[in-house]
Design a protein around this motif. Structure first.
Motif, PDB file in Angstrom:
ATOM      1  N   ASP A  56       0.868  -1.176   0.000  1.00 23.00           N
ATOM      2  CA  ASP A  56       0.000   0.000   0.000  1.00 23.00           C
ATOM      3  C   ASP A  56       0.909   1.230   0.000  1.00 23.00           C
ATOM      4  O   ASP A  56       1.262   1.775   1.055  1.00 23.00           O
ATOM      5  N   LEU A  57       1.284   1.654  -1.187  1.00 25.08           N
ATOM      6  CA  LEU A  57       2.272   2.723  -1.321  1.00 25.08           C
ATOM      7  C   LEU A  57       1.779   4.034  -0.724  1.00 25.08           C
ATOM      8  O   LEU A  57       2.566   4.809  -0.167  1.00 25.08           O
ATOM      9  N   ALA A  58       0.489   4.292  -0.847  1.00 27.41           N
ATOM     10  CA  ALA A  58      -0.050   5.572  -0.384  1.00 27.41           C
ATOM     11  C   ALA A  58       0.097   5.744   1.126  1.00 27.41           C
ATOM     12  O   ALA A  58       0.129   6.879   1.627  1.00 27.41           O
ATOM     13  N   ARG A  59       0.172   4.657   1.866  1.00 27.42           N
ATOM     14  CA  ARG A  59       0.273   4.737   3.324  1.00 27.42           C
ATOM     15  C   ARG A  59       1.713   4.804   3.833  1.00 27.42           C
ATOM     16  O   ARG A  59       1.945   4.957   5.027  1.00 27.42           O
ATOM     17  N   MET A  60       2.673   4.688   2.944  1.00 30.27           N
ATOM     18  CA  MET A  60       4.073   4.629   3.368  1.00 30.27           C
ATOM     19  C   MET A  60       4.623   6.018   3.659  1.00 30.27           C
ATOM     20  O   MET A  60       4.232   7.007   3.009  1.00 30.27           O
ATOM     21  N   ASP A  61       5.553   6.077   4.599  1.00 27.51           N
ATOM     22  CA  ASP A  61       6.263   7.334   4.810  1.00 27.51           C
ATOM     23  C   ASP A  61       7.331   7.475   3.715  1.00 27.51           C
ATOM     24  O   ASP A  61       7.611   6.518   2.986  1.00 27.51           O
ATOM     25  N   PRO A  62       7.926   8.660   3.563  1.00 31.75           N
ATOM     26  CA  PRO A  62       8.872   8.869   2.458  1.00 31.75           C
ATOM     27  C   PRO A  62      10.031   7.881   2.442  1.00 31.75           C
ATOM     28  O   PRO A  62      10.445   7.417   1.365  1.00 31.75           O
ATOM     29  N   GLY A  63      10.572   7.542   3.602  1.00 31.86           N
ATOM     30  CA  GLY A  63      11.683   6.607   3.632  1.00 31.86           C
ATOM     31  C   GLY A  63      11.287   5.224   3.168  1.00 31.86           C
ATOM     32  O   GLY A  63      12.029   4.554   2.430  1.00 31.86           O
ATOM     33  N   GLN A  64      10.106   4.769   3.570  1.00 31.04           N
ATOM     34  CA  GLN A  64       9.626   3.458   3.138  1.00 31.04           C
ATOM     35  C   GLN A  64       9.389   3.431   1.622  1.00 31.04           C
ATOM     36  O   GLN A  64       9.729   2.462   0.946  1.00 31.04           O
TER      37      GLN A  64
END
Length: 597
Positions: free
Chosen positions: A153-161
Motif C-alpha cells: 500500500d504505497l499511499a500509506r508509506m512514509d517517504p523513507g519506506q
C-alpha cells in the motif's frame, strides 16, 4: 560499390555527447558487464547496429534507459558470461536520439571460445535434464516478487519506506532480466543443436520450429479470454459502444445499458487475471492494462468487427495435427542411428521448448518487470508534485536514474525548497520536447546502421531478431537501400524467412508501432517491423503477417503457426517497400511477398 566491399550506413547523424538535453553519462553511472547503453560515436561505424523496433518502437524516456540497461545490456551480458555462450558476450545498445539500436559483443579468439564452450556444457546440462523443475523455480521466484510488490500500500508509506520500495523495484527488475537471458541462452543453444542436427541428417533446419508448435501459453489463454469477452458483448448487447466509442469514454456508455455493468464487471475480472502487462518492454512511461484497458478494449472491438469469431480449439487442433505430420514425415526421411539422434533431440527440445517459453515468459518478465518501478515512481512523483518540487508525477520519467538517486539519497526528496529539484525540474520540458521530436522521427529511421556484416555469430540475433545470411545480404545489396535510407522503393518480390506456410492475397496494412494496432482491419495483411506479445490479438483477424525482422523463434513466426496463417519474417525491407492499401501475395512456405498493385 565493389562486390567485396562492406556496406556502411553511417551513424554520424546520430553522434552526440548528451543522452538527453542536460545529461551526460558520468563514468561508472551505469551497471554493465561489457558495455553500457550510450549514444553513438563515430567509432560505431565499424560495427553493425540493428534498429530494435521489435521491443522499443516509440523511443525511450530517460527513466526507461535504466531499465533498458538492465535488460539488453547488463542482463544479456551477465547471462552470456555466466552461461558461457561460446560465440558472444551478449548484446549492447546505442541510441539514435531516443531510439534503440542493438549490437553484439562477439568472442573473437579461439581459446576464449573453447574455454567458454567447456563451461557452457557444464552449466547447460543439468538445466536441460529437468527444465520443468528449473523454470518452475525461476517462475516461482518472479511470482513471489510480484506478490510482494502488488500487495504494498504505497499511499500509506512514509517517504523513507517509499524510497526503499523504489530501490527494491529497480533491484528486482535487474534480477528478472538476468533470469531472462540465462534461460534464453540455454534454450537457444538446445534449439540450435537440434537445428544443426536436422541439417546434418538431410532435413531442413527451418522445420525445427514447427516440430515444437501447438503448446498453449499465457498469451494464447489471454486471447481466448478476449474473444470470450467479445462473444459476451454480443450476448449482453453491449457491442455498439465498443465499436463506436473511444476506450477512454466507453465505460459510462456501456454501463448505461441494461446488461452493461455485468459485462464491465467481467472485463475487470479479466484484467485482474491478465492485465499486469504493458505494451512494450522496459517502458516506464507505458501504463499496464489494469491502469488503462484501452489495448484490451481495442482488441475486443476488432474481434467484434469479425462476425465469424475465432475457433481457438480448431486452430490449436490444426496446429498440433500439422506439427505431428511434420514430425512423422521427418522420421520417415531418416533411419538408423540418425533416427535415434533425431528422436533424442526432439524429446529434449519438447521438454525444454523454446518456441513455448519465448511466449510464456513474457508475462513474468518482459511485459511485467517494469510495473513495480513504474508504480513506486508515480507515487513518489505524486508526492513531489504535491510539494511543488515537480509539476506532474510523470515528470520523474524524464529524470535519469542517477539524477533521481543522487537527489533522493542526498535527502532532497520531500520538499520544494531544494535547489537540486529546481534544477532537475527545469530540464523536464526540454526533455519532453526531445522525446516527442524523436518519436515522430521513429518510422523513418534506418533498419541498420554501421557496417553490415556477412555473418552474425550470436544465436539470439539469428533466431529471434532474424539476422540471417539472406537478411544481411539484402541490406548489403543495392535493393536494401530503402532499408538504410528510409526512402523506400518498389520491388516485384520481397524475400524473407518462411515462418508459417500458406498462400494468401490481400490488402496490406503497414504499421510501425503497437499504438496503431487498432487500425488493422479483419482480413488485412499486417506488415510491420516485427511483433511481440502485445501484437498477439491481431493474429485472430489478419490474413497473413510480414515482418522486416525476425527468425524462426520470433513472436510472429510462433504465433502465425498457432493461428494457421501465412507468415514471412526477416525481409529487411517490407515496411520500406510496401504501402498501406497495396495488394500483396504472401507465400509462407516459399518465404516470398509479391506486391501486386
Amino acid at each position: 560499390m565493389a562486390a567485396d566491399s562492406p556496406r556502411v550506413f553511417p551513424v554520424d547523424e546520430f553522434v552526440r555527447d548528451e543522452l538527453y538535453p542536460g545529461y551526460r553519462q558520468a563514468f561508472g553511472s551505469q551497471p554493465f558487464v561489457a558495455g553500457p547503453v550510450r549514444p553513438f560515436s563515430r567509432a560505431d561505424n565499424a560495427r553493425y547496429w540493428l534498429r530494435d523496433s521489435l521491443h522499443f518502437s516509440e523511443g525511450m524516456v530517460p527513466a526507461s534507459i535504466a531499465l533498458l540497461d538492465d535488460a539488453q545490456t547488463w542482463g544479456a551480458q551477465l547471462g552470456a558470461e555466466i552461461v558461457g555462450v561460446p560465440p558472444t558476450r551478449g548484446s549492447v545498445n546505442r541510441l539514435a536520439g531516443t531510439h534503440v539500436y542493438i549490437g553484439t559483443i562477439d568472442v573473437d579468439t579461439t581459446w576464449q571460445m573453447q574455454a567458454r564452450a567447456a563451461r557452457f556444457g557444464q552449466y547447460v546440462g543439468p538445466i536441460l535434464a529437468d527444465f520443468d523443475r528449473y523454470w518452475g523455480m525461476r517462475a516461482a521466484e518472479l511470482q513471489a516478487a510480484y506478490d510482494h510488490f502488488d500487495a504494498l500500500d504505497l499511499a500509506r508509506m512514509d517517504p523513507g519506506q517509499l524510497w526503499t520500495v523504489v530501490k527494491d523495484a529497480y533491484a528486482f527488475h535487474r534480477r528478472a532480466w538476468f533470469i531472462h537471458f540465462e534461460v534464453m541462452y540455454v534454450l537457444t543453444a538446445n534449439y540450435l543443436a537440434f537445428y544443426g542436427l536436422a541439417e546434418e541428417i538431410g532435413l531442413a533446419g527451418s522445420q525445427v520450429s514447427g516440430f515444437l508448435a501447438g503448446e498453449r501459453t499465457f498469451y494464447s489463454r489471454t486471447d481466448e479470454e478476449l474473444w470470450r469477452l467479445a462473444a459476451r458483448a454480443r450476448e449482453l448487447e453491449v457491442s455498439e459502444p465498443l465499436l463506436r466509442e473511444e476506450p477512454r469514454s466507453v465505460r459510462p456508455r456501456i454501463e448505461a445499458l441494461p446488461h452493461g455493468k455485468t459485462w464491465w464487471r467481467e472485463l475487470e475480472e479479466f484484467l485482474a487475471a491478465y492485465g499486469q502487462r504493458t505494451e512494450e518492454t522496459c517502458r516506464i512511461d507505458t501504463p499496464s492494462w489494469i491502469e488503462d484497458p484501452a489495448p484490451a478494449l481495442h482488441a475486443i472491438a476488432s474481434f467484434l468487427a469479425k462476425p465469424a469469431g475465432f475457433d481457438f480449439y480448431a486452430a490449436r487442433a490444426a496446429a498440433i495435427a500439422e506439427r505431428d505430420a511434420q514430425i512423422e514425415a521427418a522420421r520417415r526421411a531418416v533411419n538408423g542411428g540418425d533416427l535415434a539422434r533425431f528422436n533424442g533431440a526432439l524429446a529434449s527440445n519438447r521438454a525444454a521448448n523454446f518456441a513455448w517459453w519465448n511466449e510464456e515468459h513474457n508475462y513474468l518478465i518482459d511485459r511485467r518487470a517494469a510495473i513495480p518501478v513504474r508504480r513506486a515512481t508515480l507515487e513518489l512523483g505524486a508526492r513531489l508534485a504535491d510539494s511543488g518540487a515537480v509539476t506532474r508525477p510523470d515528470d520523474l520519467f524524464f529524470l535519469f536514474k542517477p539524477e533521481l538517486f543522487e537527489v533522493m539519497e542526498a535527502g532532497s526528496g520531500s520538499g520544494s525548497g531544494s535547489s537540486a529539484w529546481a534544477e532537475l525540474a527545469a530540464m523536464v520540458p526540454d526533455r519532453r520536447d526531445y522525446f516527442e521530436h524523436w518519436r515522430e522521427r521513429g518510422p523513418s529511421l534506418p533498419t541498420m546502421l554501421g557496417t553490415i556484416p556477412r555473418t552474425v555469430p550470436d544465436p539470439i540475433m539469428i533466431e529471434v531478431f532474424g539476422l540471417s545470411g539472406h537478411f544481411l545480404e539484402t541490406l548489403r545489396s543495392e535493393s536494401g537501400a530503402g532499408a538504410g535510407s528510409g526512402t523506400g522503393e518498389t520491388a516485384a518480390e520481397i524475400r524473407g524467412f518462411p515462418a508459417a506456410k500458406g498462400v494468401v492475397e490481400g490488402v496490406a496494412r503497414v504499421i510501425t508501432t503497437v499504438g496503431d494496432l487498432h487500425t488493422v482491419l479483419p482480413g488485412e495483411i499486417l506488415v510491420c517491423g516485427g511483433t511481440t506479445t502485445e501484437w498477439t490479438p491481431a493474429f485472430g483477424i489478419i490474413a497473413a503477417c510480414v515482418c522486416d525482422t525476425g527468425g524462426s523463434l520470433t513472436h510472429a513466426a510462433i504465433v502465425s503457426r498457432e493461428y494457421g496463417i501465412p507468415c514471412v519474417v526477416g525481409t529487411a525491407i517490407a515496411t520500406q517497400t510496401i504501402k498501406t492499401g497495396d495488394r500483396v501475395r504472401v507465400d509462407g512456405r516459399a518465404g516470398t511477398v509479391q506486391v501486386l498493385a
